[in-house]
Write an enzyme that holds these catalytic residues in place. Structure first.
Site, short mmCIF file in Angstrom:
data_model
loop_
_atom_site.label_atom_id
_atom_site.label_comp_id
_atom_site.label_asym_id
_atom_site.label_seq_id
_atom_site.Cartn_x
_atom_site.Cartn_y
_atom_site.Cartn_z
N ASP A 67 0.82 -1.22 0.00
CA ASP A 67 0.00 0.00 0.00
C ASP A 67 0.85 1.26 0.00
OD1 ASP A 67 0.95 -0.37 2.60
OD2 ASP A 67 -0.99 -0.98 3.39
N ASN A 136 -6.82 -3.15 14.63
CA ASN A 136 -8.21 -3.51 14.33
C ASN A 136 -8.30 -4.73 13.41
OD1 ASN A 136 -7.34 -2.49 11.89
ND2 ASN A 136 -8.82 -0.80 11.78
N HIS A 138 -6.65 -5.10 10.53
CA HIS A 138 -6.47 -4.87 9.09
C HIS A 138 -5.20 -5.55 8.58
CE1 HIS A 138 -4.25 -0.75 9.77
NE2 HIS A 138 -3.38 -1.73 9.74
N GLU A 143 -9.41 -2.40 5.85
CA GLU A 143 -9.96 -2.15 7.18
C GLU A 143 -11.17 -3.08 7.43
OE1 GLU A 143 -8.18 -0.43 9.01
OE2 GLU A 143 -7.60 1.53 8.20
P1 PGA Z 1 2.72 -1.93 12.81
O1 PGA Z 1 1.53 -1.80 11.79
O2 PGA Z 1 3.69 -2.91 12.21
O3 PGA Z 1 3.31 -0.56 12.87
O4 PGA Z 1 2.16 -2.41 14.11
C1 PGA Z 1 0.93 -2.96 11.31
C2 PGA Z 1 -0.24 -2.61 10.45
O5 PGA Z 1 -0.90 -1.58 10.70
O6 PGA Z 1 -0.52 -3.37 9.51
#
Ligand code: PGA
Length: 243
Positions: A67, A136, A138, A143
């Site tokens: 992304d 959450n 995702h 999401e």
């Molecule tokens: P993080 O993010 O590795 O900073 O915990 C993971 C994500 O949001 O997919």
């Protein structure tokens, strides 16, 4: 799904890097799906070390990131292109023409998403997709509620995601939209490596791995993929009742 736990973040990162290095060594033209965020930083450092000290050759490898923020130029330090350059692309012998991150500016978003899907297809598909997991649930920027068949598209980020990522980066602002591979795109990877560390991820890891398969927890959809390895440090695994 195979679940592997490690005593700490460094061990998890080293194991993840080893898995990627072995695919790069085995496959004639490896295609990797890559993730950003705090979780894979140690893995990227370890890959750079393996490149420096053991001569791991990235020249035949193609990469696709999950992304990019919509509206951020590649030279914006908040962009994922910038993140990838700093943590991996500039540290190993990847061919820049083979490293792909969706373009967040100066493009029509729908055309860019179609171009990205076509590039993945033309590369022969993703051999190994690395994923982190959001608080959450995702994966990529898919999401809760995202369509399990979704493809690369412009998505609106959950407010929680923007807040968490702003706080982690110490940033004043971040866009509320991104271009993200879809869940359908991710699920077509031949193999998936899901990473999570820290106690803060324990509950969402429990829901993703042990809870019902539901679009409300996008990572739970990985339970239906035939070839997933999940690497966790001990704190992230603590609610799983592992032996
Ligand atoms: P993080 O993010 O590795 O900073 O915990 C993971 C994500 O949001 O997919």
């Amino acid at each position: 799904m195979r679940v592997l736990t490690y005593s700490d973040y460094d061990e998890m990162s080293a194991a993840a890097a080893r898995m990627i290095a072995s695919r790069i060594a085995q496959l004639p033209e490896p295609v990797l799906g890559l993730a950003t965020g705090s979780t894979p930083i140690g893995m990227y450092s370890e890959l750079a070390r393996i490149h420096d000290e053991e001569g791991l050759d990235f020249s035949r490898t193609t990469t696709f990131n999950l992304d990019e923020y919509w509206g951020l130029a590649p030279d914006d330090p908040r962009s994922y292109k910038w993140f990838m350059k700093g943590h991996l692309f500039s540290r190993v012998n990847l061919d820049p023409a083979r490293t792909h991150v969706p373009r967040g500016v100066d493009v029509d978003p729908d055309a860019e998403c179609q171009r990205y899907e076509r590039l993945i297809e033309e590369s022969g598909g993703i051999d190994l997709q690395v994923l982190g997991i959001g608080m959450n649930g995702h994966i990529g920027f898919n999401e809760p509620g995202a369509d399990p068949n979704s493809r690369t598209r412009l998505v609106r980020l959950a407010q929680q995601t923007v807040d968490v990522n702003r706080a982690k980066g110490g940033l004043d602002s971040l866009p509320g939209y991104a271009l993200s591979m879809g869940i359908g795109t991710i699920m077509e990877a031949k193999e998936i490596l899901l990473l999570a560390n820290g106690e803060g991820k324990a509950e969402i890891i429990r829901r993703a791995l042990r809870g019902p398969v539901t679009r409300d927890v996008p990572a739970s959809l990985l339970q239906t993929h035939p070839n997933v390895v999940c690497m966790l440090d001990k704190p992230a695994a603590k609610l799983l009742d592992l032996p």
